[in-house]
Scaffold this active site. Structure first.
Site, mmCIF file in Angstrom:
data_model
loop_
_atom_site.group_PDB
_atom_site.id
_atom_site.type_symbol
_atom_site.label_atom_id
_atom_site.label_comp_id
_atom_site.label_asym_id
_atom_site.label_seq_id
_atom_site.Cartn_x
_atom_site.Cartn_y
_atom_site.Cartn_z
ATOM 1 N N CYS A 188 -38.813 74.900 -29.356
ATOM 2 C CA CYS A 188 -39.915 75.466 -30.145
ATOM 3 C C CYS A 188 -41.248 74.844 -29.710
ATOM 4 O O CYS A 188 -42.257 75.532 -29.607
ATOM 5 C CB CYS A 188 -39.773 75.177 -31.638
ATOM 6 S SG CYS A 188 -38.124 75.379 -32.290
ATOM 7 N N ASP A 189 -41.262 73.533 -29.495
ATOM 8 C CA ASP A 189 -42.532 72.822 -29.333
ATOM 9 C C ASP A 189 -42.798 72.268 -27.940
ATOM 10 O O ASP A 189 -43.890 71.743 -27.683
ATOM 11 C CB ASP A 189 -42.589 71.641 -30.338
ATOM 12 C CG ASP A 189 -42.436 72.123 -31.771
ATOM 13 O OD1 ASP A 189 -42.927 73.222 -32.062
ATOM 14 O OD2 ASP A 189 -41.831 71.406 -32.580
ATOM 15 N N CYS A 199 -37.445 70.033 -32.379
ATOM 16 C CA CYS A 199 -37.011 71.232 -31.654
ATOM 17 C C CYS A 199 -37.782 71.360 -30.338
ATOM 18 O O CYS A 199 -38.926 71.824 -30.318
ATOM 19 C CB CYS A 199 -37.240 72.458 -32.535
ATOM 20 S SG CYS A 199 -36.876 73.991 -31.685
#
Ligand code: NAP
Length: 330
Positions: free
Chosen positions: A162-163, A159
């Site tokens: 997200c990261d 992701c």
């Protein structure tokens, strides 16, 4: 028996398919609830940086779009329950008021009068419902390459939104050639020093608009015809080794992060013994959402379908509610 709540329908999953179904179920005044595994409603959309193809709402982030869906559900008074369902048992209420399981090996379910389903959760709770709208979506496919599991969470991610922030000013690689891989590469190019986009063929599967947008970005390098071999490093990722399928040459990319975006697998575990699925595990259901099991309808990415988009998932959710109403009338 009188004081047992038997829902008209339970919607399992709270992505676009589940939330669209909830909106339609509320407007149809059905007795229903949405059961979601995580407190954060939205499913895969939550991890989408920018959704630019949902009509009327250009440029929203996945989080904002999910938030809008959820606010719409809340405004209509939809009930969301957070629970992990472990089993779905078809049955009926016997004259003594007890739930009796139906033996699935005994075919002819169509003739079962008052078929209901019992959903049990990890907490030991049970819910009874006349119908189910399965909208559990799909999850990331793993690449199965050396180092993938070892570095998961410390350099290997599924992701980018997200990261990605952990790789500010670093070099990263994205593996894949679909919409998600292209979106991830574009997103990462704004944070990272360099992004290698590694694809196994010489043509992307992604939408042309995404491909041309990525092509215009200087710090994205397209690496075609190449498969990932292994991810190496000490405590963190230091390199991704790839092999060109045409020249058989190996190349080591000095990256700190590897983003794997090679597609999705349906979350259909709960339904496998109940409804017919294709060889990849997607539920076989037509546009009405009808599955091989009376009373179970499928919406969104878990259904075998030609186009998996937010808009098609939402449309499935709406169609399923209409099918549920027709089924309940019978
Ligand atoms: P996808 O469209 O299935 O693409 C997967 C990509 O990964 C393909 O390019 C495939 O290569 C490659 N791949 C598959 N297995 C591989 C392996 N073992 N090793 C290396 N490469 C591999 O998946 P996705 O990009 O995750 O998208 C999933 C669905 O969500 C799609 O239907 C997509 O359109 C949809 N989506 C919608 C939106 C939106 O509504 N705005 C946004 C993002 C995604 P090949 O091309 O060679 O098969």
């Amino acid at each position: 028996m009188d004081n047992i709540n038997i829902y008209d329908t339970i919607i399992i999953g709270s992505g676009p398919a589940g939330m669209a179904a909830a909106i339609y179920a509320a407007r149809a005044e059905l007795n229903f609830c949405v059961i979601e595994k995580s407190y954060a409603s939205g499913g895969q959309v939550l991890t989408t940086y920018e959704v630019d193809n949902y009509p009327g709402l250009p440029g929203l982030s996945g989080g904002e779009l999910s938030d809008n869906f959820k606010k719409h559900c809340d405004k209509l008074g939809c009930t969301f329950i957070t629970a992990d369902i472990t089993d779905i048992t078809p049955g009926h209420i016997a004259p003594n008021g007890f739930f009796n399981e139906i033996d699935l090996s005994n075919k002819g379910l169509d003739s079962v009068i008052d078929l209901i389903f019992m959903l049990t959760t990890t907490e030991g709770d049970a819910f009874l419902t006349k119908t189910i709208i399965a909208a559990t979506g799909a999850t990331h496919r793993k690449a199965g390459i050396e180092g993938e599991d070892r570095f998961a969470g410390v350099g290997v991610s599924y992701c980018a939104t997200c990261d990605g922030a952990f790789f500010r000013k670093k070099d990263t690689a994205v593996i894949g050639g679909g919409d998600v891989a292209l979106e991830d590469a574009i997103f990462l190019s704004r944070l990272c020093n360099k992004v290698y986009l590694v694809h196994r063929r010489d043509e992307f599967r992604a939408a042309k608009a995404l491909v041309s947008a990525a092509d215009k970005i200087d710090n994205i390098e397209f690496v075609f015809d190449s498969v990932a071999k292994n991810i190496t490093g000490n405590s963190n990722v230091e390199a991704l080794t790839i092999k060109n399928g045409k020249t058989f040459e190996e190349r080591t990319l000095p990256v700190s992060g590897v983003f794997i975006a090679i597609g999705i697998v349906p979350e259909t575990e709960l339904f496998r013994n109940l409804v017919a699925c294709d060889e990849a595990g997607y539920i076989l259901a037509d546009e009405s959402g009808k599955t091989s099991m009376p009373g179970i309808f499928a919406a969104g990415d878990i259904r075998k379908k030609p186009l998996r988009q937010i808009i098609t998932a939402a449309a499935d959710g709406a169609n399923c509610v209409t099918s549920v109403e027709t089924y309940l009338m019978k």
